[in-house]
Enzyme design. Structure first.
Site, mmCIF file in Angstrom:
data_model
loop_
_atom_site.group_PDB
_atom_site.id
_atom_site.type_symbol
_atom_site.label_atom_id
_atom_site.label_comp_id
_atom_site.label_asym_id
_atom_site.label_seq_id
_atom_site.Cartn_x
_atom_site.Cartn_y
_atom_site.Cartn_z
ATOM 1 N N ALA A 295 -6.432 6.764 5.882
ATOM 2 C CA ALA A 295 -5.279 7.671 5.871
ATOM 3 C C ALA A 295 -4.760 7.784 4.444
ATOM 4 C CB ALA A 295 -4.194 7.109 6.777
ATOM 5 N N GLU B 71 -12.233 4.275 11.362
ATOM 6 C CA GLU B 71 -11.825 4.680 12.718
ATOM 7 C C GLU B 71 -12.424 6.049 13.062
ATOM 8 O OE1 GLU B 71 -7.676 3.017 13.883
ATOM 9 O OE2 GLU B 71 -7.515 3.703 11.818
HETATM 10 C C1 LIG Z 1 -2.467 6.320 12.226
HETATM 11 C C2 LIG Z 1 -2.551 6.094 10.779
HETATM 12 C C3 LIG Z 1 -3.434 4.950 10.474
HETATM 13 C C4 LIG Z 1 -3.847 4.756 9.235
HETATM 14 C C5 LIG Z 1 -4.659 3.672 8.890
HETATM 15 C C6 LIG Z 1 -5.146 3.765 7.448
HETATM 16 O O1 LIG Z 1 -6.148 4.342 7.191
HETATM 17 S S1 LIG Z 1 -4.203 3.006 6.259
HETATM 18 C C7 LIG Z 1 -5.228 3.149 4.817
HETATM 19 C C8 LIG Z 1 -6.387 2.227 4.876
HETATM 20 N N1 LIG Z 1 -7.149 2.310 3.667
HETATM 21 C C9 LIG Z 1 -7.026 1.421 2.697
HETATM 22 O O2 LIG Z 1 -6.279 0.460 2.794
HETATM 23 C C10 LIG Z 1 -7.839 1.646 1.454
HETATM 24 C C11 LIG Z 1 -6.960 1.575 0.247
HETATM 25 N N2 LIG Z 1 -7.722 1.794 -0.964
HETATM 26 C C12 LIG Z 1 -8.451 0.821 -1.541
HETATM 27 O O3 LIG Z 1 -8.563 -0.290 -1.083
HETATM 28 C C13 LIG Z 1 -9.137 1.184 -2.824
HETATM 29 O O4 LIG Z 1 -8.416 2.199 -3.419
HETATM 30 C C14 LIG Z 1 -10.604 1.629 -2.608
HETATM 31 C C15 LIG Z 1 -10.698 2.709 -1.565
HETATM 32 C C16 LIG Z 1 -11.442 0.417 -2.200
HETATM 33 C C17 LIG Z 1 -11.151 2.205 -3.947
HETATM 34 O O5 LIG Z 1 -10.994 1.248 -4.979
HETATM 35 P P1 LIG Z 1 -11.240 1.666 -6.514
HETATM 36 O O6 LIG Z 1 -11.045 0.425 -7.291
HETATM 37 O O7 LIG Z 1 -12.496 2.406 -6.618
HETATM 38 O O8 LIG Z 1 -10.105 2.711 -6.866
HETATM 39 P P2 LIG Z 1 -8.543 2.542 -6.880
HETATM 40 O O9 LIG Z 1 -8.102 1.481 -5.970
HETATM 41 O O10 LIG Z 1 -8.066 2.468 -8.289
HETATM 42 O O11 LIG Z 1 -8.082 3.912 -6.228
HETATM 43 C C18 LIG Z 1 -8.281 5.158 -6.922
HETATM 44 C C19 LIG Z 1 -7.095 6.040 -6.647
HETATM 45 O O12 LIG Z 1 -7.092 6.394 -5.271
HETATM 46 C C20 LIG Z 1 -5.840 6.075 -4.685
HETATM 47 N N3 LIG Z 1 -6.090 5.684 -3.292
HETATM 48 C C21 LIG Z 1 -6.980 4.820 -2.847
HETATM 49 N N4 LIG Z 1 -6.968 4.774 -1.512
HETATM 50 C C22 LIG Z 1 -6.024 5.647 -1.113
HETATM 51 C C23 LIG Z 1 -5.536 6.052 0.151
HETATM 52 N N5 LIG Z 1 -6.030 5.546 1.291
HETATM 53 N N6 LIG Z 1 -4.555 6.960 0.178
HETATM 54 C C24 LIG Z 1 -4.057 7.489 -0.940
HETATM 55 N N7 LIG Z 1 -4.484 7.158 -2.187
HETATM 56 C C25 LIG Z 1 -5.458 6.232 -2.258
HETATM 57 C C26 LIG Z 1 -5.322 4.920 -5.535
HETATM 58 O O13 LIG Z 1 -3.938 4.793 -5.418
HETATM 59 C C27 LIG Z 1 -5.759 5.340 -6.914
HETATM 60 O O14 LIG Z 1 -4.838 6.302 -7.353
HETATM 61 P P3 LIG Z 1 -4.429 6.404 -8.896
HETATM 62 O O15 LIG Z 1 -3.391 7.460 -8.920
HETATM 63 O O16 LIG Z 1 -5.686 6.743 -9.627
HETATM 64 O O17 LIG Z 1 -3.905 5.051 -9.285
#
Ligand SMILES: CC/C=C/CC(=O)SCCNC(=O)CCNC(=O)[C@H](O)C(C)(C)COP(=O)(O)OP(=O)(O)OC[C@H]1O[C@@H](n2cnc3c(N)ncnc32)[C@H](O)[C@@H]1OP(=O)(O)O
Length: 719
Positions: free
Chosen positions: A63, A105
């Site tokens: 999400a 999911e």
């Molecule tokens: C009913 C609703 C239910 C929802 C359940 C969900 O899905 S909750 C979300 C679950 N997902 C996560 O927890 C994943 C979170 N992200 C990460 O762990 C990492 O970002 C990654 C996907 C493993 C990628 O890692 P990497 O080191 O390659 O990059 P960054 O961490 O630096 O991320 C890059 C930019 O992307 C933004 N970002 C990452 N994930 C999300 C996300 N899910 N939503 C929005 N934005 C996300 C992150 O903030 C970075 O942004 P910058 O502006 O460049 O800092």
């Protein structure tokens, strides 16, 4: 453009591609795109199967976390995934890169999953204070069984494609093009019955002792979670999966999610997620270091092979840096020669490596570091000794070598002064054990160049650290804030509290260890040395309770004078089974010592409530955080919070001290500090920071706005 596109391959395979860089998060536009694509697929009689993939080799990061801050709009995930699962045409997920949270999911709603061998999968919602609430908590246990689902969902850990294959989460893994393989696979399964592939219709296979498995899991998350709500809710959702029909399980999943979603903990954990990403980019001055050029470090030296030095050697070698490890004392060098290879082997094993990537050589002389690109000095905290080493390094090393100190609080500029090129000197403050702890404070001296700072920051990242750039002042950020915190804890003992009472209050708040247990672990002599160096200690039968015009507690000094240095001597604020013992037991000697001390100083002990213990310790610490922001030693509140979460055991589900102050209410924190300062006028650390006062006067903006407020405030004060 953020969306999901629809195309048809060779007339019969519909391809839905998620497009929302960088991780293809399921934003409103993406969900709308998927929903529309499903409708088009249903209507197109030529289409016989469907493949879902993500753009740029990343399936989906879940999400869109940024959307959680506002009202939800657009198609919700649950019915969207149900619509996919209900299709009468096979749907295949082509998982490249990552499938996390809502991304996995979504894949669980597909009938088949094909993954690339390098892909990572997981349900990390718990780390954001949530649970997999798009059916994940109900579908996953139906696919892989309750115990494995409990493990994945309550820890939120990422797993490799091969582990996912073993668990049965994916159907096939490939080293080749996963999308191509998914398309071929989709064609091959047209016409096969889809009923058994719909996870929501399967029974949940639970072990016969299901209740005891769930109770055990609950006990474990209580113990590990230190008050975190989400892991407990995850067990609740899995209990529903194991004991109720799917539709009722979904209802329970929804209810639990609603409670979590509106909890302060979810907001704190999501703030912590973004803070971790923000801090890597800014210097305390407000300039971005990540625009500066960096040097790639292939060979480094570590000077001093005590506990810290050995840990740093291992951390560098695990990051693929070749290390010259230098120690002038023969006994210490011999110990390092024996211990470092063992530590390295264990570290490599934890990372799944057969051999550690970096090569280590040992030496007893500084002349052997002449060829390295970066040096980290890690001798004990003695400015004169460190200056001698830096001045020698400046002559031994080739020009351009970055010189770093692992000091935990000494003046970086005084060290820089001892060299010919102060621009190349920075602090790299590691936390013990240095090869395990994630935090690194990169200390920017007034003359450190952006290039030297950037080099240290990038090297930290390579070592797997969360690097935070901080300014140069006594104790930098972390230890500077720790001082008023520990000071309050000592004053509380003088006033009537016991070490256990203080520790229990802090552990109840969520710290893994209270201040006195922590002090016993790290050794009481660490702070003693610093106080001696600062001219604060006094020896004598009747030490005073005022030093340098401020209230001072000589209690810890007296403990040290009596040889009670903590775990290493088997006696400290607690007693242990012997030197090096780990189990803390309350010690009647300490009780007696405190009573005698109070009587000698005419202090009448009183009952101190947990609330007062927490307020005095935590608000004194936070108040110093406001001073740090005001002085420009940290770039923003996120930097302080990340330091406290990663380096000092601040419970992540409480965001960090600055976030916590915002949640409590800045006006309330101010009021409490004023109250305690009134009762303790001789304690300057309780005097409310003027930044805190200005924030309250400005209407207590949310923590995310403080950075902007501070920079405007600074401009204003310069006019
Ligand atoms: C009913 C609703 C239910 C929802 C359940 C969900 O899905 S909750 C979300 C679950 N997902 C996560 O927890 C994943 C979170 N992200 C990460 O762990 C990492 O970002 C990654 C996907 C493993 C990628 O890692 P990497 O080191 O390659 O990059 P960054 O961490 O630096 O991320 C890059 C930019 O992307 C933004 N970002 C990452 N994930 C999300 C996300 N899910 N939503 C929005 N934005 C996300 C992150 O903030 C970075 O942004 P910058 O502006 O460049 O800092």
């Amino acid at each position: 453009m953020k969306m999901a596109t629809y195309s048809v391959l060779s007339g019969s395979v519909a391809l839905i591609t998620l497009q929302n860089p960088p991780v293809n998060a399921l934003s409103e536009a993406v969900r709308t795109g998927i929903t529309d694509a499903v409708q088009r697929t249903l209507k197109d009689p030529q289409v016989t199967s469907v493949v879902i993939c993500g753009q740029n080799g990343r399936f989906c990061g879940g999400a869109d976390i940024r959307e959680f801050a506002g009202p939800m709009s657009g198609p919700p995930l649950v019915p969207m995934i149900h619509a996919l699962e209900a299709m009468e045409k096979p749907v295949v997920a082509a998982i490249e890169g990552l499938a996390l949270g809502g991304g996995l999911e979504l894949a669980l709603g597909c009938h088949y999953r094909i993954a690339h061998s390098q892909a990572l999968l997981g349900l990390p919602e718990v780390t954001l204070g949530l649970l997999p609430a798009a059916g994940g908590s109900q579908r996953l246990p139906r696919l892989i069984g309750l115990p494995a689902a409990l493990d994945l969902i309550t820890t939120g850990r990422h797993i490799s494609a091969s582990e996912a294959l073993k668990l049965g989460i994916v159907d096939q893994v490939t080293d080749d093009n996963a999308l191509k393989m998914a398309v071929e696979f989709a064609r091959s399964v047209v016409g096969q019955p889809l009923g058994p592939r719909r996870l929501s219709t399967r029974p949940c296979h639970s072990p016969p002792d299901v209740d005891s498995v769930l109770d055990q899991a609950l006990a474990q998350v209580w113990q590990r979670g230190r008050g975190a709500l989400a892991p407990v809710a995850c067990v609740g959702a899995l209990r529903a999966a194991a004991t109720l029909p799917y539709a009722q399980g979904m209802e329970k999943e929804r209810e639990l999610m609603a409670t979590l979603f509106n909890s302060g903990q979810a907001r704190a954990l999501q703030y912590a997620f973004f803070s971790q990403r923000v801090v890597g980019k800014w210097q305390p001055s407000g300039a971005r270091w990540d625009n500066s050029t960096t040097r790639t470090i292939r060979k480094a030296a570590v000077i001093g092979l005590g506990t810290m030095g050995r840990g740093i050697v291992v951390a560098l070698a695990l990051a693929g840096v070749s290390v010259v490890a230098v120690e002038s004392q023969e006994k210490q060098l011999a110990a390092a020669r024996q211990m470092v290879p063992e530590m390295l082997q264990r570290g490599a094993g934890r990372r799944g490596l057969d051999t550690p990537p970096g090569v280590i050589s040992f030496s007893s002389g500084l002349e052997d570091v002449s060829e390295v690109e970066l040096v980290i000095e890690a001798v004990f905290e003695d400015m004169a000794l460190k200056r001698r080493i830096f001045s020698r390094l400046a002559t031994v090393c080739r020009p351009g070598t970055v010189l770093c100190s692992n000091t935990s609080g000494l003046d970086i500029d005084q060290l820089a002064e001892a060299t010919q090129n102060p621009a190349l000197v920075v602090g790299m403050h590691f936390f013990a054990p240095a090869h395990v702890m994630k935090l690194l404070e990169v200390v920017c001296g007034p003359r450190s160049s952006p290039e030297a700072v950037a080099t240290a920051m990038v090297l930290g990242k390579r070592m797997g650290k969360v690097s935070v750039a901080v300014g140069n002042c006594p104790g930098f950020v972390g230890n500077r804030m720790l001082k008023p915190y520990m000071e309050q804890a000592n004053f509380l003992l003088e006033e009537g509290a016991t070490p256990q009472q203080v520790d229990e209050a802090l552990e109840g708040f969520g710290f893994p260890m209270g201040v006195f247990r922590m002090s016993d672990l790290s050794g009481l002599d660490v702070g003693w040395r610093v106080r001696k160096e600062a001219g604060l200690t006094e020896q004598g039968v009747e030490p005073t309770r005022m030093r340098q015009g401020q209230r001072y507690s000589p209690l810890p000094d007296q403990m040290c004078e009596g040889g009670r240095l903590g775990q290493k001597t088997g006696r400290g604020w607690y007693r242990y089974d012997g030197p090096g013992g780990r189990v803390a037991r309350s010690d009647p000697w300490v009780q007696n010592f405190l009573e005698t001390y109070r009587a000698r100083h005419g202090l009448v002990p009183r009952r101190i409530a947990t609330e007062e213990i927490l307020e005095r310790c935590l608000y004194a610490l936070t108040n110093e955080g406001f001073n740090i922001l005001q002085d420009g030693v940290a770039a923003g509140p996120e930097d302080i919070d990340v330091i406290y979460v990663f380096g000092y055991g601040w419970p992540r589900h409480r965001g960090g001290p600055m976030f916590h102050a915002g949640q409590v209410g800045l006006a309330r924190v101010l009021e409490k500090l004023e109250h305690y300062q009134h009762s303790h006028p001789d304690v300057p650390h309780l005097k409310p920071s003027s930044l805190l006062r200005r924030l309250v006067a400005a209407g207590s903006p949310p923590v995310q706005k403080w950075r902007e407020f501070i920079s405007k405030d600074r401009v204003h004060s310069q006019l």
